[in-house]
Motif scaffolding. Structure first.
Motif, PDB file in Angstrom:
ATOM      1  N   GLU A  16       0.830  -1.208   0.000  1.00 20.27           N
ATOM      2  CA  GLU A  16       0.000   0.000   0.000  1.00 20.27           C
ATOM      3  C   GLU A  16       0.864   1.257   0.000  1.00 20.27           C
ATOM      4  OE1 GLU A  16      -2.494  -0.672   3.402  1.00 20.27           O
ATOM      5  OE2 GLU A  16      -3.815  -2.043   2.298  1.00 20.27           O
ATOM      6  N   TYR A  17       1.964   1.232   0.718  1.00 17.61           N
ATOM      7  CA  TYR A  17       2.909   2.353   0.746  1.00 17.61           C
ATOM      8  C   TYR A  17       3.480   2.594  -0.656  1.00 17.61           C
ATOM      9  CZ  TYR A  17       7.311   4.781   1.822  1.00 17.61           C
ATOM     10  OH  TYR A  17       8.367   5.647   1.844  1.00 17.61           O
ATOM     11  N   LEU A  18       3.894   1.510  -1.336  1.00 20.22           N
ATOM     12  CA  LEU A  18       4.431   1.642  -2.694  1.00 20.22           C
ATOM     13  C   LEU A  18       3.381   2.179  -3.657  1.00 20.22           C
ATOM     14  CD1 LEU A  18       6.588  -1.594  -3.036  1.00 20.22           C
ATOM     15  CD2 LEU A  18       7.376   0.741  -2.600  1.00 20.22           C
ATOM     16  N   LEU A  19       2.136   1.743  -3.489  1.00 24.59           N
ATOM     17  CA  LEU A  19       1.056   2.257  -4.343  1.00 24.59           C
ATOM     18  C   LEU A  19       0.827   3.752  -4.111  1.00 24.59           C
ATOM     19  CD1 LEU A  19      -1.539  -0.657  -4.208  1.00 24.59           C
ATOM     20  CD2 LEU A  19      -0.273   0.157  -6.214  1.00 24.59           C
ATOM     21  N   THR A  25       0.227   9.933  -4.006  1.00 25.85           N
ATOM     22  CA  THR A  25      -0.631  10.320  -2.891  1.00 25.85           C
ATOM     23  C   THR A  25       0.091  10.217  -1.545  1.00 25.85           C
ATOM     24  OG1 THR A  25      -1.542   8.077  -2.760  1.00 25.85           O
ATOM     25  CG2 THR A  25      -2.769   9.688  -4.089  1.00 25.85           C
ATOM     26  N   GLU A  26       1.337   9.756  -1.559  1.00 22.70           N
ATOM     27  CA  GLU A  26       2.128   9.670  -0.315  1.00 22.70           C
ATOM     28  C   GLU A  26       2.519  11.089   0.093  1.00 22.70           C
ATOM     29  OE1 GLU A  26       4.104   8.200   3.008  1.00 22.70           O
ATOM     30  OE2 GLU A  26       2.639   7.256   1.721  1.00 22.70           O
ATOM     31  N   THR A  27       2.460  11.361   1.377  1.00 22.37           N
ATOM     32  CA  THR A  27       2.837  12.670   1.896  1.00 22.37           C
ATOM     33  C   THR A  27       4.292  12.971   1.547  1.00 22.37           C
ATOM     34  OG1 THR A  27       1.315  12.334   3.732  1.00 22.37           O
ATOM     35  CG2 THR A  27       2.949  14.072   3.996  1.00 22.37           C
ATOM     36  N   THR A  28       4.532  14.182   1.102  1.00 23.92           N
ATOM     37  CA  THR A  28       5.902  14.583   0.738  1.00 23.92           C
ATOM     38  C   THR A  28       6.348  15.739   1.619  1.00 23.92           C
ATOM     39  OG1 THR A  28       5.084  16.105  -0.952  1.00 23.92           O
ATOM     40  CG2 THR A  28       5.633  13.874  -1.678  1.00 23.92           C
ATOM     41  N   ALA A  30       9.559  19.024   1.616  1.00 26.01           N
ATOM     42  CA  ALA A  30      10.079  20.043   0.701  1.00 26.01           C
ATOM     43  C   ALA A  30      10.557  19.445  -0.613  1.00 26.01           C
ATOM     44  CB  ALA A  30      11.210  20.803   1.371  1.00 26.01           C
ATOM     45  N   ASN A  31      10.315  20.139  -1.705  1.00 28.39           N
ATOM     46  CA  ASN A  31      10.737  19.742  -3.053  1.00 28.39           C
ATOM     47  C   ASN A  31      10.169  18.405  -3.494  1.00 28.39           C
ATOM     48  OD1 ASN A  31      12.298  22.093  -3.372  1.00 28.39           O
ATOM     49  ND2 ASN A  31      13.975  21.146  -2.252  1.00 28.39           N
ATOM     50  N   ASN A  32       8.987  18.044  -2.972  1.00 31.65           N
ATOM     51  CA  ASN A  32       8.313  16.804  -3.370  1.00 31.65           C
ATOM     52  C   ASN A  32       9.095  15.536  -3.011  1.00 31.65           C
ATOM     53  OD1 ASN A  32       5.713  16.757  -4.207  1.00 31.65           O
ATOM     54  ND2 ASN A  32       6.162  16.634  -6.376  1.00 31.65           N
ATOM     55  N   LEU A  33       9.884  15.573  -1.957  1.00 28.53           N
ATOM     56  CA  LEU A  33      10.642  14.412  -1.506  1.00 28.53           C
ATOM     57  C   LEU A  33       9.790  13.563  -0.578  1.00 28.53           C
ATOM     58  CD1 LEU A  33      14.061  16.130  -0.724  1.00 28.53           C
ATOM     59  CD2 LEU A  33      13.447  14.812  -2.750  1.00 28.53           C
ATOM     60  N   ILE A  34       9.993  12.263  -0.641  1.00 29.58           N
ATOM     61  CA  ILE A  34       9.287  11.329   0.235  1.00 29.58           C
ATOM     62  C   ILE A  34      10.182  11.030   1.424  1.00 29.58           C
ATOM     63  CG2 ILE A  34       8.344   8.996   0.428  1.00 29.58           C
ATOM     64  CD1 ILE A  34       7.859   9.170  -2.625  1.00 29.58           C
ATOM     65  N   CYS A  35       9.622  11.122   2.608  1.00 29.56           N
ATOM     66  CA  CYS A  35      10.364  10.800   3.823  1.00 29.56           C
ATOM     67  C   CYS A  35      10.218   9.305   4.085  1.00 29.56           C
ATOM     68  CB  CYS A  35       9.818  11.604   4.990  1.00 29.56           C
ATOM     69  SG  CYS A  35      10.779  11.410   6.489  1.00 29.56           S
ATOM     70  N   LEU A  36      11.321   8.571   3.993  1.00 26.57           N
ATOM     71  CA  LEU A  36      11.300   7.126   4.192  1.00 26.57           C
ATOM     72  C   LEU A  36      11.368   6.778   5.671  1.00 26.57           C
ATOM     73  CD1 LEU A  36      13.796   6.013   1.403  1.00 26.57           C
ATOM     74  CD2 LEU A  36      11.300   6.010   1.301  1.00 26.57           C
ATOM     75  N   SER A  37      10.660   5.748   6.041  1.00 30.54           N
ATOM     76  CA  SER A  37      10.681   5.260   7.408  1.00 30.54           C
ATOM     77  C   SER A  37      12.040   4.637   7.721  1.00 30.54           C
ATOM     78  CB  SER A  37       9.584   4.199   7.576  1.00 30.54           C
ATOM     79  OG  SER A  37       9.786   3.462   8.742  1.00 30.54           O
ATOM     80  N   ASP A  38      12.496   4.784   8.937  1.00 35.33           N
ATOM     81  CA  ASP A  38      13.762   4.155   9.345  1.00 35.33           C
ATOM     82  C   ASP A  38      13.703   2.636   9.228  1.00 35.33           C
ATOM     83  OD1 ASP A  38      15.381   6.329   9.807  1.00 35.33           O
ATOM     84  OD2 ASP A  38      14.869   6.474  11.931  1.00 35.33           O
ATOM     85  N   LYS A  39      12.498   2.062   9.187  1.00 34.42           N
ATOM     86  CA  LYS A  39      12.340   0.614   9.042  1.00 34.42           C
ATOM     87  C   LYS A  39      12.849   0.113   7.701  1.00 34.42           C
ATOM     88  CE  LYS A  39       8.162   0.421  11.845  1.00 34.42           C
ATOM     89  NZ  LYS A  39       6.723   0.132  11.806  1.00 34.42           N
ATOM     90  N   ILE A  40      12.867   0.984   6.683  1.00 32.15           N
ATOM     91  CA  ILE A  40      13.264   0.545   5.349  1.00 32.15           C
ATOM     92  C   ILE A  40      14.535   1.239   4.851  1.00 32.15           C
ATOM     93  CG2 ILE A  40      10.927  -0.115   4.694  1.00 32.15           C
ATOM     94  CD1 ILE A  40      10.784   2.462   3.026  1.00 32.15           C
TER      95      ILE A  40
END
Length: 100
Positions: A16-19, A25-28, A30-40
């Protein structure tokens, strides 16, 4: 069965995260960057080979687990290019072959 249920849930949550990323639709931040979880995220240390670090983290004890279907199907390294997939596969298979 508890492990299978946990694994199923994690796989579904990750899918679901990848989708959300693919559908933009994933929250971004600054500059449209995705914040990755420390889990990955695997944090690189000075002078480390990033490919070795990644493959070692994903495929720990590969020679012992290569015939374990659950072990192998629970792991994936996603890359944007097929050429990267080929390089990773070659590196992983070479590492596995050396231990045989």
């Amino acid at each position: 069965m508890r492990v299978a249920q946990t694994t199923s849930y994690k796989a579904k949550e990750f899918a679901e995260y990848l989708l959300r990323i693919g559908n933009d639709t994933e929250t971004t931040i600054a500059n449209n960057l995705i914040c990755l979880s420390d889990k990955i995220v695997i944090h690189l240390q000075k002078d480390e080979d990033s490919i070795n670090l990644l493959t070692n983290a994903m495929y720990q004890n590969l020679s012992e687990n290569a015939t374990n279907t659950l072990f192998m199907t629970e792991r994936a390294i996603l890359t944007p290019l097929n050429s990267d997939v080929n390089k990773l596969n070659e590196k992983i298979m070479t590492k596995y072959s050396e231990k045989q």
